[in-house]
Design a protein around this motif. Structure first.
Motif, PDB file in Angstrom:
ATOM      1  N   PHE A  63       0.775  -1.111  -0.019  1.00  0.00           N
ATOM      2  CA  PHE A  63       0.024   0.043  -0.124  1.00  0.00           C
ATOM      3  C   PHE A  63       0.957   1.179  -0.200  1.00  0.00           C
ATOM      4  CE2 PHE A  63      -2.250   3.347   2.130  1.00  0.00           C
ATOM      5  CZ  PHE A  63      -3.368   3.569   1.615  1.00  0.00           C
ATOM      6  N   THR A  64       1.888   1.413   0.886  1.00  0.00           N
ATOM      7  CA  THR A  64       2.926   2.238   0.954  1.00  0.00           C
ATOM      8  C   THR A  64       3.701   2.629  -0.479  1.00  0.00           C
ATOM      9  OG1 THR A  64       3.288   2.104   3.332  1.00  0.00           O
ATOM     10  CG2 THR A  64       4.819   3.332   2.094  1.00  0.00           C
ATOM     11  N   ARG A  65       3.902   1.633  -1.028  1.00  0.00           N
ATOM     12  CA  ARG A  65       4.575   1.834  -2.492  1.00  0.00           C
ATOM     13  C   ARG A  65       3.600   2.363  -3.541  1.00  0.00           C
ATOM     14  NH1 ARG A  65       7.208  -3.195  -1.263  1.00  0.00           N
ATOM     15  NH2 ARG A  65       5.829  -4.321  -2.979  1.00  0.00           N
ATOM     16  N   PHE A  66       2.446   1.820  -3.383  1.00  0.00           N
ATOM     17  CA  PHE A  66       1.434   2.042  -4.326  1.00  0.00           C
ATOM     18  C   PHE A  66       1.024   3.413  -4.242  1.00  0.00           C
ATOM     19  CE2 PHE A  66       0.753  -1.914  -5.995  1.00  0.00           C
ATOM     20  CZ  PHE A  66      -0.033  -1.861  -7.237  1.00  0.00           C
ATOM     21  N   THR A  67       0.616   3.967  -2.848  1.00  0.00           N
ATOM     22  CA  THR A  67       0.382   5.495  -2.922  1.00  0.00           C
ATOM     23  C   THR A  67       1.563   6.479  -3.068  1.00  0.00           C
ATOM     24  OG1 THR A  67       0.449   5.099  -0.627  1.00  0.00           O
ATOM     25  CG2 THR A  67      -1.625   4.754  -1.567  1.00  0.00           C
ATOM     26  N   THR A  68       2.704   5.910  -2.548  1.00  0.00           N
ATOM     27  CA  THR A  68       3.782   6.642  -3.079  1.00  0.00           C
ATOM     28  C   THR A  68       4.017   6.905  -4.309  1.00  0.00           C
ATOM     29  OG1 THR A  68       5.081   6.117  -0.782  1.00  0.00           O
ATOM     30  CG2 THR A  68       6.399   7.147  -2.889  1.00  0.00           C
ATOM     31  N   MET A  85       1.237  -4.351 -12.451  1.00  0.00           N
ATOM     32  CA  MET A  85       1.446  -5.611 -12.380  1.00  0.00           C
ATOM     33  C   MET A  85       2.603  -5.955 -11.596  1.00  0.00           C
ATOM     34  SD  MET A  85      -1.562  -6.648 -13.472  1.00  0.00           S
ATOM     35  CE  MET A  85      -1.557  -8.493 -13.446  1.00  0.00           C
ATOM     36  N   GLY A  86       3.894  -5.158 -11.932  1.00  0.00           N
ATOM     37  CA  GLY A  86       4.925  -5.606 -11.337  1.00  0.00           C
ATOM     38  C   GLY A  86       4.995  -5.022  -9.917  1.00  0.00           C
ATOM     39  N   GLU A  87       4.209  -3.924  -9.468  1.00  0.00           N
ATOM     40  CA  GLU A  87       4.262  -3.557  -8.098  1.00  0.00           C
ATOM     41  C   GLU A  87       3.349  -4.488  -7.303  1.00  0.00           C
ATOM     42  OE1 GLU A  87       5.954  -1.636  -6.268  1.00  0.00           O
ATOM     43  OE2 GLU A  87       6.916  -0.278  -7.914  1.00  0.00           O
ATOM     44  N   TRP A  88       2.316  -4.950  -8.073  1.00  0.00           N
ATOM     45  CA  TRP A  88       1.604  -6.074  -7.262  1.00  0.00           C
ATOM     46  C   TRP A  88       2.165  -7.417  -6.940  1.00  0.00           C
ATOM     47  CZ3 TRP A  88      -3.596  -4.919  -5.809  1.00  0.00           C
ATOM     48  CH2 TRP A  88      -4.478  -5.980  -5.353  1.00  0.00           C
ATOM     49  N   ALA A  89       3.184  -7.873  -7.795  1.00  0.00           N
ATOM     50  CA  ALA A  89       3.866  -9.152  -7.670  1.00  0.00           C
ATOM     51  C   ALA A  89       3.944  -9.551  -6.442  1.00  0.00           C
ATOM     52  CB  ALA A  89       5.016  -9.147  -8.657  1.00  0.00           C
ATOM     53  N   GLY A  90       3.564 -10.836  -6.068  1.00  0.00           N
ATOM     54  CA  GLY A  90       3.607 -11.327  -4.572  1.00  0.00           C
ATOM     55  C   GLY A  90       2.435 -11.140  -3.755  1.00  0.00           C
ATOM     56  N   LEU A  91       1.375 -10.295  -4.211  1.00  0.00           N
ATOM     57  CA  LEU A  91       0.315 -10.191  -3.350  1.00  0.00           C
ATOM     58  C   LEU A  91      -0.847 -11.388  -3.875  1.00  0.00           C
ATOM     59  CD1 LEU A  91      -1.035  -6.378  -3.073  1.00  0.00           C
ATOM     60  CD2 LEU A  91      -0.627  -8.116  -1.174  1.00  0.00           C
ATOM     61  N   GLY A  92      -0.501 -11.786  -5.024  1.00  0.00           N
ATOM     62  CA  GLY A  92      -1.402 -13.020  -5.204  1.00  0.00           C
ATOM     63  C   GLY A  92      -2.956 -12.566  -5.952  1.00  0.00           C
ATOM     64  N   TYR A  93      -3.722 -13.492  -6.433  1.00  0.00           N
ATOM     65  CA  TYR A  93      -4.847 -13.304  -6.709  1.00  0.00           C
ATOM     66  C   TYR A  93      -4.939 -12.107  -7.617  1.00  0.00           C
ATOM     67  CZ  TYR A  93      -6.163 -16.273  -2.728  1.00  0.00           C
ATOM     68  OH  TYR A  93      -6.149 -16.940  -1.786  1.00  0.00           O
ATOM     69  N   GLY A 267      -2.043 -11.851 -17.197  1.00  0.00           N
ATOM     70  CA  GLY A 267      -1.281 -10.594 -17.542  1.00  0.00           C
ATOM     71  C   GLY A 267       0.211 -10.463 -16.879  1.00  0.00           C
ATOM     72  N   MET A 268       0.424 -11.401 -16.256  1.00  0.00           N
ATOM     73  CA  MET A 268       1.977 -11.336 -15.212  1.00  0.00           C
ATOM     74  C   MET A 268       2.964 -12.017 -16.193  1.00  0.00           C
ATOM     75  SD  MET A 268       1.052  -9.890 -12.506  1.00  0.00           S
ATOM     76  CE  MET A 268       2.819 -10.293 -11.536  1.00  0.00           C
ATOM     77  N   LEU A 269       4.287 -11.547 -16.045  1.00  0.00           N
ATOM     78  CA  LEU A 269       5.295 -12.083 -16.544  1.00  0.00           C
ATOM     79  C   LEU A 269       5.828 -13.046 -16.049  1.00  0.00           C
ATOM     80  CD1 LEU A 269       8.064  -9.171 -17.227  1.00  0.00           C
ATOM     81  CD2 LEU A 269       7.100 -10.513 -18.937  1.00  0.00           C
ATOM     82  N   PRO A 334      13.236  -9.513 -10.678  1.00  0.00           N
ATOM     83  CA  PRO A 334      12.570 -10.952 -10.038  1.00  0.00           C
ATOM     84  C   PRO A 334      11.425 -10.418  -9.195  1.00  0.00           C
ATOM     85  CG  PRO A 334      15.055 -11.020  -9.838  1.00  0.00           C
ATOM     86  CD  PRO A 334      14.816  -9.653 -10.281  1.00  0.00           C
ATOM     87  N   SER A 335      11.337  -9.295  -8.879  1.00  0.00           N
ATOM     88  CA  SER A 335      10.179  -8.738  -8.240  1.00  0.00           C
ATOM     89  C   SER A 335       9.141  -8.568  -8.785  1.00  0.00           C
ATOM     90  CB  SER A 335      10.666  -7.523  -7.231  1.00  0.00           C
ATOM     91  OG  SER A 335      10.963  -6.596  -8.155  1.00  0.00           O
ATOM     92  N   ASP A 336       9.168  -8.466 -10.071  1.00  0.00           N
ATOM     93  CA  ASP A 336       8.049  -8.525 -11.229  1.00  0.00           C
ATOM     94  C   ASP A 336       7.373  -9.653 -11.403  1.00  0.00           C
ATOM     95  OD1 ASP A 336       8.507  -5.675 -11.385  1.00  0.00           O
ATOM     96  OD2 ASP A 336       9.592  -5.803 -13.336  1.00  0.00           O
ATOM     97  N   LEU A 337       7.874 -10.550 -11.029  1.00  0.00           N
ATOM     98  CA  LEU A 337       7.303 -12.183 -11.217  1.00  0.00           C
ATOM     99  C   LEU A 337       6.279 -12.448  -9.886  1.00  0.00           C
ATOM    100  CD1 LEU A 337      10.482 -14.076 -11.739  1.00  0.00           C
ATOM    101  CD2 LEU A 337       8.911 -13.177 -13.772  1.00  0.00           C
ATOM    102  N   PRO A 338       5.266 -13.155 -10.379  1.00  0.00           N
ATOM    103  CA  PRO A 338       4.293 -13.699  -9.373  1.00  0.00           C
ATOM    104  C   PRO A 338       5.328 -14.706  -8.525  1.00  0.00           C
ATOM    105  CG  PRO A 338       3.878 -14.662 -11.392  1.00  0.00           C
ATOM    106  CD  PRO A 338       4.846 -13.550 -11.777  1.00  0.00           C
ATOM    107  N   THR A 339       4.780 -14.898  -7.348  1.00  0.00           N
ATOM    108  CA  THR A 339       5.594 -15.804  -6.613  1.00  0.00           C
ATOM    109  C   THR A 339       6.032 -17.202  -6.921  1.00  0.00           C
ATOM    110  OG1 THR A 339       4.396 -14.761  -4.721  1.00  0.00           O
ATOM    111  CG2 THR A 339       5.468 -16.504  -4.094  1.00  0.00           C
TER     112      THR A 339
END
Length: 351
Positions: A63-68, A85-93, A267-269, A334-339
């Motif tokens: 949330f902090t990264r998104f709103t920043t 999508m890259g910032e979302w990676a790791g949150l799932g769903y 839509g994810m890499l 690597p952080s752009d990838l889903p878990t």
């Protein structure tokens, strides 16, 4: 008499919330709210979407990264899909992230950047279901809507000693929650009852001795609080299998794919791979001397477990297989990838 009792319960819970409200980056606390500070509907919406099937602890940094990076719904609406999508990676769903962008763009384009302030209007937006519409209407706009998440279900089941198992008991639990929702401070009340479930009326070892609703709690009186809410047993999750192919050029460029918009990880890499099934077909993206790595990747989705075998080969210079992406090593994160794909990367990197 019944209305008076319900009013007393709501008042007791709000008094408790005024003293014990959790501090969260998306929340306007009860003191500030009493001083006239209104919640930002954008931040309320974003937090509620992120919190779906995810813990508060996991969401805070996202949330902090998104709103920043995107401080308004208009800024998010204008963001490239890949960045979001890259910032979302790791949150799932990941369907949530796709709907997040769709919703932001509808609000920016059709509503002038202002979220509608009623349950019915919010429900028409992409990715917003009954719970999220009620939460935004209550928290952001102080509408007396009934918010029913897992925490509230647990509080209501125990408060009224309801033994009918979930999900079948949801309508009864919602009616009980609606009866307690006050017209005064409904936004604070919605957050109060969710906080109560998260911090006091917890799934295991509830702290009944310090609960503001301990006296009227029927399950506490009956000694059944740790048994509730009851749930219909879930069917065992099946296990699926698959192959993943990681190829790297001499200059460090990597071969990736963009998954289809619909379906898991949409839509994810990710790495090129096989289907996920009982008997996946081992079909690498190009002919080469593919070597299987020792070990395997294990990951659990909502409806199944997944086991992946990892294969690797050099990527010849000039080769660019159809519909795949050759990504420069400086552009790869690597952080752009889903878990699950990041797990494959880590196994390959540490080979």
């Amino acid at each position: 008499m019944r209305d008076a009792i319900q009013s007393d319960l709501s008042t007791d819970l709000l008094d408790w919330y005024d003293r014990n409200a959790r501090v969260m980056p998306w929340r306007v606390g009860p003191g500030d709210r009493a001083a006239g500070v209104m919640p930002d509907p954008y931040r309320v919406w974003l937090s509620e979407v992120m919190l779906q099937q995810t813990t508060v602890a996991a969401v805070r940094d996202y949330f902090t990264r998104f709103t920043t990076r995107w401080s308004t719904v208009q800024a998010l609406a204008a963001a490239p899909d890949d960045q979001v999508m890259g910032e979302w990676a790791g949150l799932g769903y990941y369907a949530r992230a796709r709907n997040l962008l769709k919703c932001a763009r509808v609000v920016a384009d059709d509503y002038g950047g202002a979220f509608p302030d009623t349950y019915d209007a919010l429900l028409k937006l992409p990715g917003i279901g009954p719970y999220t519409a009620a939460a935004i209407a209550a928290i952001a706009f102080d509408r007396p809507e009934t918010v029913l998440d897992g925490n509230v279900e647990r509080v209501m089941a125990r408060l009224h000693d309801i033994h009918e198992p979930l999900p079948g008991s949801k309508p009864v639990l919602k009616n009980k929650a609606a009866a307690l929702t006050p017209n005064t401070r409904p936004g604070d009340y919605a957050q109060a009852v969710m906080d109560l479930g998260a911090t006091i009326c917890t799934p295991k070892s509830p702290a009944c001795g310090i609960c503001p609703l301990r006296d009227p709690c029927q399950a506490r009186a009956a000694g059944t609080q740790t048994d509730l809410p009851r749930k219909t047993p879930k069917k065992p999750k099946p296990t699926r299998y698959g192959h993943v192919y990681i190829a790297q050029r001499e200059d460090g460029a990597l071969l990736l794919e963009r998954r289809p918009d619909k379906g898991l990880l949409g839509g994810m890499l990710g790495w090129p791979g096989s289907d996920w099934s009982d008997t996946p077909v081992n079909t690498p993206p190009f002919s080469a001397d593919w070597q299987e790595l020792a070990g395997e990747v294990r990951h659990t989705f909502t409806h199944f477990h997944l086991i992946l075998r990892i294969w690797t080969a050099p990527l010849p210079a000039g080769l660019h297989p159809h519909r795949l992406i050759v990504l420069d090593k400086h552009a790869f994160r690597p952080s752009d990838l889903p878990t699950v794909m990041r797990k494959a990367h880590d196994l390959w990197r540490n080979r």
